[in-house]
Design a protein around this motif. Structure first.
Motif, PDB file in Angstrom:
ATOM      1  N   THR A 259       0.846  -1.191   0.000  1.00 23.06           N
ATOM      2  CA  THR A 259       0.000   0.000   0.000  1.00 23.06           C
ATOM      3  C   THR A 259       0.879   1.238   0.000  1.00 23.06           C
ATOM      4  N   TYR A 260       0.355   2.331  -0.558  1.00 19.54           N
ATOM      5  CA  TYR A 260       1.133   3.567  -0.662  1.00 19.54           C
ATOM      6  C   TYR A 260       0.173   4.737  -0.837  1.00 19.54           C
ATOM      7  N   ARG A 261       0.707   5.952  -0.708  1.00 23.12           N
ATOM      8  CA  ARG A 261      -0.046   7.188  -0.925  1.00 23.12           C
ATOM      9  C   ARG A 261       0.780   8.141  -1.782  1.00 23.12           C
ATOM     10  N   LEU A 262       0.154   8.782  -2.740  1.00 19.14           N
ATOM     11  CA  LEU A 262       0.805   9.786  -3.577  1.00 19.14           C
ATOM     12  C   LEU A 262       0.380  11.166  -3.109  1.00 19.14           C
ATOM     13  N   GLU A 263       1.367  11.985  -2.764  1.00 15.96           N
ATOM     14  CA  GLU A 263       1.085  13.302  -2.201  1.00 15.96           C
ATOM     15  C   GLU A 263       2.000  14.359  -2.819  1.00 15.96           C
ATOM     16  N   GLY A 264       1.638  15.626  -2.624  1.00 17.87           N
ATOM     17  CA  GLY A 264       2.464  16.739  -3.077  1.00 17.87           C
ATOM     18  C   GLY A 264       1.899  17.424  -4.298  1.00 17.87           C
ATOM     19  N   GLU A 265       2.521  18.536  -4.678  1.00 22.34           N
ATOM     20  CA  GLU A 265       2.121  19.263  -5.873  1.00 22.34           C
ATOM     21  C   GLU A 265       2.637  18.529  -7.112  1.00 22.34           C
ATOM     22  N   PRO A 266       1.782  18.284  -8.099  1.00 20.46           N
ATOM     23  CA  PRO A 266       2.234  17.581  -9.314  1.00 20.46           C
ATOM     24  C   PRO A 266       3.385  18.309  -9.988  1.00 20.46           C
ATOM     25  N   VAL A 267       4.343  17.544 -10.489  1.00 17.37           N
ATOM     26  CA  VAL A 267       5.488  18.122 -11.206  1.00 17.37           C
ATOM     27  C   VAL A 267       5.682  17.365 -12.515  1.00 17.37           C
ATOM     28  N   ASN A 268       6.169  18.077 -13.542  1.00 15.49           N
ATOM     29  CA  ASN A 268       6.472  17.446 -14.825  1.00 15.49           C
ATOM     30  C   ASN A 268       7.834  16.763 -14.763  1.00 15.49           C
ATOM     31  N   LEU A 269       7.947  15.655 -15.472  1.00 16.55           N
ATOM     32  CA  LEU A 269       9.206  14.902 -15.550  1.00 16.55           C
ATOM     33  C   LEU A 269       9.682  14.900 -16.992  1.00 16.55           C
ATOM     34  N   GLU A 270      10.615  15.784 -17.308  1.00 23.57           N
ATOM     35  CA  GLU A 270      11.222  15.853 -18.631  1.00 23.57           C
ATOM     36  C   GLU A 270      10.172  16.015 -19.723  1.00 23.57           C
ATOM     37  N   GLY A 271       9.041  16.606 -19.377  1.00 21.77           N
ATOM     38  CA  GLY A 271       8.013  16.847 -20.373  1.00 21.77           C
ATOM     39  C   GLY A 271       7.258  15.621 -20.835  1.00 21.77           C
ATOM     40  N   ARG A 272       7.596  14.443 -20.296  1.00 24.49           N
ATOM     41  CA  ARG A 272       6.973  13.202 -20.748  1.00 24.49           C
ATOM     42  C   ARG A 272       5.928  12.670 -19.782  1.00 24.49           C
TER      43      ARG A 272
END
Length: 284
Positions: A259-272
């Motif tokens: 199990t896991y949780r995704l948190e934080g402000e979304p960020v782009n990764l190399e535009g992909r």
């Protein structure tokens, strides 16, 4: 302890005396075939013990036996993998080849060592349960994953492929699906050793987990990145359940939920792709 049962405190273990040729031994929950004998020589007349060292199988002979030739074969097909002339007291057989993601080491019925002497031939059956456990699956800020792999038992494990799928943003193939064909699937291991397990040479020995040891890995792909974009709702910290499966070079697979949780402000990764950089470590 019976042949094939785990001895957690050491990699070496003494070879057991055969009680009856061709019979079976049941002890402490382990059932196994006793070594074969031919040409009038009992197995324990020739062999002392065997153990694994890194990528090799080591076999020790009795001091009073003159072994002219030692041959490693497949127990089922009798295919010959390796032979050593005049091996002396101990012979070393390479059984794991991480640069090719291949191994001849496997679970029952496994391998057989044939020792030829002036007095005849003796055989030693060699098999181990190939089993590993993954722990602490952690989403990284760039969408990749970090985890540890523990090898349980007395033989090393070669990680041919590690998959992360289920409820993750960018899942891999499911190695336990009916449609999965390991003979035609060759994407590479998908992981690389880190910290003290970093790869030191192109041989990729980081992919080999010795008996009783735990090694850290990171994926080379990004299962926690969103290839089609991400928004704030995707990083809201909701609990999710994924699955991680290890496909060893010896065949089969071991799968575990996490199990896991995704948190934080979304960020782009190399535009992909995009990821949630402050994701929480799993709780499995």
């Amino acid at each position: 302890m019976p042949l094939g049962c785990d001895i957690p405190f050491m990699n070496r273990r003494p070879f057991l005396q055969a009680l009856a040729t061709g019979g079976t031994l049941l002890s402490a929950g382990c059932t196994e075939s006793l070594p074969l004998t031919r040409s009038g020589l009992e197995t324990d007349d020739v062999f002392e013990e065997y153990w694994y060292e890194e990528t090799d199988l080591r076999v020790q002979f009795r001091d009073d036996v003159d072994v002219e030739r030692a041959i490693l074969v497949d127990s089922t097909t009798d295919e010959e993998f390796d032979r050593v002339e005049g091996p002396g007291g101990t012979v070393r057989f390479p059984v794991i080849f991480p640069n090719r993601l291949e191994t001849v080491s496997s679970s029952y019925p496994g391998l057989r060592v044939r020792a030829e002497t002036p007095d005849g031939t003796a055989h030693l059956s060699v098999w181990e349960v190939i089993h590993g456990v993954t722990r602490a699956v952690e989403p990284l800020p760039d969408g990749r994953a970090r985890f540890t792999l523990e090898k349980q038992g007395d033989a090393p494990l070669l990680a041919r492929f590690v998959a992360i799928y289920g409820d993750v943003p960018n899942p891999t193939v499911d190695p336990q699906a009916d449609s999965f064909d390991p003979s035609t699937f060759d994407p590479g291991p998908g992981v690389i050793g880190i910290e003290e397990n970093r790869p030191l040479s192109p041989s990729r020995t980081d992919l080999v987990v010795p008996p009783g040891e735990t090694k850290p890995f990171e994926t080379t792909y990004a299962p926690f990145a969103f290839p089609d974009g991400v928004d704030a709702a995707d990083c809201a910290g909701d609990e999710r359940t994924g699955k991680i499966t290890v496909v060893p070079g010896s065949g089969g697979s071991m799968a575990y939920d996490f199990t896991y949780r995704l948190e934080g402000e979304p960020v782009n990764l190399e535009g992909r792709a995009a990821a949630c950089p402050d994701s929480v470590v799993d709780s499995n």
